[in-house]
Scaffold this motif. Structure first.
Motif: not given
Length: 204
Positions: A21-22, A25, A28-29, A72
């Motif tokens: 998940e880290q 994230a 995604e950025t 996601r």
């Protein structure tokens, strides 16, 4: 915060899920700000403060990570659509749905790059999007056209045309080629939906 403190009391599986998940994230950025070229294994683990070995614990390649990020963000959009209270009239209902779409990208412009712009430039994302028709397009089509009366290939054509029209509209607005107020943008999107679905159904 050290990794030991972050994961204290968790199972190995929990730790692996947290690391995944880290990295999602972070990716995604990176993808939202710099496109697929910015999503490298080294950049992801550096920003996530993880060892490279943890990258391959969750992803076989950066391409797999990029498609996971696309999915996601799509799920985030669909979650907003699922919670929408729609007006009783058809045009108002379609407009409300497209307002969610517009606000989703307005809240975080990086999402527009991930879902709209990068699939136009990246072969992996283009193929991935083609194989998984965006849920919001299916939702719109189901509202304004009787899919049961259309052949599957006609539904595919309408969905493709509607996706292309809406993507072009929103990207032209984001890039400043269309100087529209939010209300005008929503009006234009609604007009496109009815125009494309009406033409597609008439040709069936």
């Amino acid at each position: 915060m050290s990794s030991g403190k972050l994961w204290r009391g968790q199972t190995l599986e929990d730790r692996s899920i947290d690391r995944r998940e880290q990295m999602l994230a972070v990716a995604e950025t990176l993808l939202g700000n710099g496109g697929t070229g910015a999503v490298t294994m080294r950049a992801v683990v550096r920003e996530a403060n993880l060892s490279p070995r943890y990258f391959y614990e969750s992803f076989s390649s950066t391409e797999q990570l990029v498609t996971a990020v696309y999915d996601r963000v799509t799920e985030q959009l669909l979650a907003r659509i699922a919670g929408l209270d729609r007006p009783a009239d058809l045009r108002g209902s379609v407009r409300a749905l497209l307002e969610v779409f517009r606000e989703f990208f307005q809240d975080n412009p990086g999402r527009a790059r991930i879902l709209l712009r990068e699939p136009l430039a990246d072969d992996v994302l283009r193929a991935h999007r083609a194989a998984t028709v965006p849920g919001f397009v299916e939702a719109v089509l189901g509202m304004v056209a009787d899919e049961s009366s259309l052949a599957p290939e006609r539904v595919a054509v309408i969905s493709s045309a509607l996706t292309g029209a809406l993507v072009a509209l929103y990207l032209d607005h984001i890039d400043g080629r269309l100087a529209l107020t939010p209300e005008q943008l929503s009006d234009a999107a609604v007009d496109l939906v009815f125009a494309v679905t009406r033409i597609g159904a008439a040709d069936a």
